[in-house]
Write a protein that holds these residues in place. Sequence first.
Motif, PDB file in Angstrom:
ATOM      1  N   ILE A  19       0.916  -1.185   0.056  1.00 18.50           N
ATOM      2  CA  ILE A  19       0.266   0.122   0.036  1.00 18.50           C
ATOM      3  C   ILE A  19       0.832   1.133  -0.039  1.00 18.50           C
ATOM      4  CG2 ILE A  19      -1.812   1.229   1.422  1.00 18.50           C
ATOM      5  CD1 ILE A  19      -2.977  -1.474   2.134  1.00 18.50           C
ATOM      6  N   PHE A  20       1.729   1.391   0.874  1.00 18.52           N
ATOM      7  CA  PHE A  20       2.820   2.628   0.944  1.00 18.52           C
ATOM      8  C   PHE A  20       3.452   2.701  -0.350  1.00 18.52           C
ATOM      9  CE2 PHE A  20       2.524   2.446   5.546  1.00 18.52           C
ATOM     10  CZ  PHE A  20       2.416   3.611   5.749  1.00 18.52           C
ATOM     11  N   THR A  21       3.949   1.568  -1.095  1.00 13.86           N
ATOM     12  CA  THR A  21       4.494   1.736  -2.153  1.00 13.86           C
ATOM     13  C   THR A  21       3.906   2.118  -3.282  1.00 13.86           C
ATOM     14  OG1 THR A  21       5.988  -0.305  -1.486  1.00 13.86           O
ATOM     15  CG2 THR A  21       5.865   0.334  -3.937  1.00 13.86           C
ATOM     16  N   ASN A  22       2.465   1.762  -3.248  1.00  8.51           N
ATOM     17  CA  ASN A  22       1.787   2.224  -4.696  1.00  8.51           C
ATOM     18  C   ASN A  22       1.153   3.525  -4.532  1.00  8.51           C
ATOM     19  OD1 ASN A  22       1.272  -0.196  -6.659  1.00  8.51           O
ATOM     20  ND2 ASN A  22       1.413  -1.258  -4.712  1.00  8.51           N
ATOM     21  N   VAL A  23       0.854   3.905  -3.026  1.00 14.60           N
ATOM     22  CA  VAL A  23       0.378   5.390  -2.564  1.00 14.60           C
ATOM     23  C   VAL A  23       1.450   6.409  -3.234  1.00 14.60           C
ATOM     24  CG1 VAL A  23      -0.055   7.083  -0.820  1.00 14.60           C
ATOM     25  CG2 VAL A  23      -1.313   4.623  -1.299  1.00 14.60           C
ATOM     26  N   CYS A  24       2.595   6.008  -2.810  1.00 14.61           N
ATOM     27  CA  CYS A  24       3.889   6.784  -3.336  1.00 14.61           C
ATOM     28  C   CYS A  24       4.110   6.853  -4.855  1.00 14.61           C
ATOM     29  CB  CYS A  24       5.309   6.309  -2.651  1.00 14.61           C
ATOM     30  SG  CYS A  24       5.303   6.239  -0.948  1.00 14.61           S
ATOM     31  N   LEU A  25       3.830   5.778  -5.341  1.00 14.56           N
ATOM     32  CA  LEU A  25       3.938   5.848  -6.946  1.00 14.56           C
ATOM     33  C   LEU A  25       2.865   6.653  -7.750  1.00 14.56           C
ATOM     34  CD1 LEU A  25       5.255   4.537  -9.283  1.00 14.56           C
ATOM     35  CD2 LEU A  25       3.644   2.594  -9.253  1.00 14.56           C
TER      36      LEU A  25
END
Length: 374
Positions: free
Chosen positions: A283-289
Amino acid sequence: MNKQILTRNECNALRGLAIIGIFLHNYCHWLGPIVKENEYQYFQKNVDALNVALIHPDSNLPLHLLSFFGHYGVPIFLFLSAYGLVMKYERKPDVSVSSHSSASVIKYQLSQIWDFIRYHYLKLFKMMIVGFVAFTMVDAITPGRFHYDFLGVVAQLLMFNNVLPTPDKIIWPGPYWFFGLMLQLYIVYRLFLYRRHWGFAVALIIICEIIQLSCNPEGEALNRWRYNFIGGMLPFGIGLLTARHGEPFTYQLSAIIIVPSIYMVFYFCDGFFNWTLVPLAIIFTNVCLVKLLQPRSNNFISTLLGAIFRFLQWMGSISAALFVCHPITRKIFIPISRQGNFYTGLLLYIIASICLAWLFNELMKRIPNPSQTK
């Protein structure tokens, strides 16, 4: 509650990322030589196979990565679902009936709970039935058709097949287990989390994590738990807490966090106790992306990133239709890849799935939406 952690466009882009992962995963993991995922159970051999594929990459590396990681689009959808529920139902003031008798209050609250569950069941049913009917017809006339029984069909239509024994052997097409999971989470939200203290969400997350970690990593008990809301409570709870108490991600913060987040995805995958935390890193990775993809200037790179962001938005807009129709195209095109033409079959599957999803999306728009009491 006035802070907007994610814009509507960013939510659509996240849905686009999630559905791309899911529909490609659901094709690639059916291919024999490709690394298998740890979705409902934890198998160390699958992690070891991924590590071998990463250390000795070949032309199938993209298929290995999609097969192993693509199913983590589901936690993104769960995160967005909880986030959306809070933004829709908890931003407006609650209607008080405290001046009425206790019997009237209870009757009113029960009617509100029933109306909420009925409304969301019908929304899920509207989405599911179009794909389910089309899939059963295609499945009946193609090789290797599934043998439905009466209980299995009823359980799918009423979305309680997740709770039956050996759900992975009775839910067909497989991805439709998601409908039962979502219905359970809607019920859990309305009964236990709606406008309640953040401690209720944290307690549920902890309890669900303990239940999973107390199981045999390769056992059937863990498999059944993770087919149900127990396995989805972490991303769902994080979505709820983010909507209520989160702080907006800035572009600079996203640039700092994304690399450690990607590292944590791989780190958490290796080891049973860490494995249940992978959705958090995803989740953190995709929100940042999605934060980093939004254009900030007029140069070529920014324009390219903006085009990718708009494509993800569009994919997000047809994500529901793509979710329900991709089992149909998979059943048709998977034999091509199983004969050895991995990428030919995959390309045809992608083209057909997206085109069919567009058609399904137009059809679903014409089905009346369920009504909800204000």
